[in-house]
Design an enzyme around this catalytic site. Structure first.
Site, mmCIF file in Angstrom:
data_model
loop_
_atom_site.group_PDB
_atom_site.id
_atom_site.type_symbol
_atom_site.label_atom_id
_atom_site.label_comp_id
_atom_site.label_asym_id
_atom_site.label_seq_id
_atom_site.Cartn_x
_atom_site.Cartn_y
_atom_site.Cartn_z
ATOM 1 C CG HIS A 1 -27.838 -15.527 1.162
ATOM 2 N ND1 HIS A 1 -27.765 -14.219 1.593
ATOM 3 C CD2 HIS A 1 -28.886 -16.087 1.827
ATOM 4 C CE1 HIS A 1 -28.728 -14.004 2.468
ATOM 5 N NE2 HIS A 1 -29.416 -15.113 2.634
ATOM 6 C CD GLN B 1 -39.408 -17.494 6.542
ATOM 7 O OE1 GLN B 1 -39.698 -18.244 5.607
ATOM 8 N NE2 GLN B 1 -38.152 -17.305 6.925
ATOM 9 N N GLY C 1 -28.199 -23.411 4.948
ATOM 10 C CA GLY C 1 -27.110 -23.035 5.828
ATOM 11 C C GLY C 1 -27.307 -23.570 7.232
ATOM 12 C CE LYS D 1 -27.200 -16.694 9.698
ATOM 13 N NZ LYS D 1 -28.239 -16.144 10.632
ATOM 14 C CD GLN E 1 -34.496 -22.337 7.578
ATOM 15 O OE1 GLN E 1 -35.285 -21.422 7.717
ATOM 16 N NE2 GLN E 1 -33.419 -22.235 6.791
ATOM 17 C CB SER F 1 -30.060 -10.107 5.463
ATOM 18 O OG SER F 1 -29.758 -10.981 4.401
ATOM 19 N NE ARG F 2 -34.135 -10.410 11.014
ATOM 20 C CZ ARG F 2 -34.643 -11.554 10.583
ATOM 21 N NH1 ARG F 2 -33.842 -12.610 10.453
ATOM 22 N NH2 ARG F 2 -35.918 -11.658 10.248
#
Length: 293
Positions: free
Chosen positions: A37, A61, A154, A156, A160, A193-194
């Protein structure tokens, strides 16, 4: 750094900044900020005079069986990181602020949705029904709340990123979408984050995602034009993670997000994978231009 929690307050702030001739950038996030981020934030600081980072765990989402309630939240920690970088505004609205009818049982959520058709049929969209409708809706709302000239995202989250570029183009929004390459750990794992959900063993095995998309990139740049051969190259690596459950490994056109069989010289393609380790879902990808000769 200002902390703003209301849409009206954010719009007023943006109007003042615009009146001073400043260019505005927005970095939308779910919070629990990590180096991935912060790379987006640093890019935004280079691109614009004024930077807003939004922290909003967007319920629309997340699917019914996904980790909305458990998703990591650390607003105070996020605030410290952003202030240290020199961000102008942390926009942290409540669910009720973003979705005024969210608690109305008769209406059962938002009255208006923003959808980009066709581009969510494959990759993550095939497995996360309604996910991208939630993303495009909330990002459109954030654009209207924060009034940016630039939106930073991003790569990644490749699907999206592509969908949002089409959204801005199709709806004639006067916003530039800037994509930032994936930030990785030393062993190649994409920062997420996961990742915090992974056990030590799962964390060791999770590097297969990067190895798989790297193998795809190497095969394409080496002249392979059969998409299924590229997919097999990814599958051959993904199966080496005994605790990983592969959701998909695909090669699609990077602009239309539709599957391809033959890779044409000069074509931009996206090789992407999604793998579960227990309940933790990880994704990775590589944007590749097919060699012309």
């Amino acid at each position: 750094m200002d902390l703003i929690r209301t849409v009206d307050g954010m719009q007023d702030h943006a109007d003042v900044a615009r009146s001073k001739g400043q260019t505005l950038a927005l970095v939308p996030t779910l919070g629990a900020l990590h180096e991935g981020h912060l790379a987006l934030v640093r890019r935004a600081l280079k691109e614009a005079d004024h930077v807003t980072v939004s922290v909003f765990v967007n319920p629309t989402q997340f699917g019914p069986d996904e980790d909305y309630d458990e998703y990591p939240r650390d607003l105070e920690g996020d605030r410290d990181k952003l202030e240290a970088l020199g961000v102008d505004v942390l926009f942290a609205p409540s669910v009720a602020e973003m979705y005024p009818y969210a608690d109305d049982e008769a209406l059962a959520g938002p009255l208006s949705w923003v959808e980009v058709e066709h581009l969510d049929q494959h990759l993550c969209g095939a497995y996360r029904e309604g996910h991208f409708r939630g993303v495009t809706t909330v990002v459109t709302k954030l654009f209207h709340a924060c009034k940016p000239d630039i939106g930073v995202f991003g790569k990644k989250d490749a699907q999206q990123y592509v969908i949002l570029k089409h959204l801005v183009e199709d709806l004639l929004l006067d916003i530039d979408i800037v994509g930032v390459p994936t930030v990785r750990e030393a062993d190649g794992l994409a920062q997420s984050s996961r990742n915090a959900y992974l056990s030590e063993t799962e964390r060791e095995q999770a590097t297969v995602l990067y190895d798989a998309v790297s193998a795809a990139e190497e095969a394409i740049q080496g002249g392979e034009q059969d998409a299924q051969a590229v997919v097999r190259a990814m599958d051959n690596i993904l199966v080496t993670a005994p605790d990983g459950e592969v959701e998909y490994a695909e090669v699609v056109d990077a602009h239309t997000l539709q599957p391809v069989e033959h890779l044409a010289p000069g074509q931009d393609v996206l090789a992407a994978v999604a793998v579960y380790f227990g309940e933790t879902r990880l994704i990775d990808n590589a944007f590749v231009e097919v060699p012309s000769a």
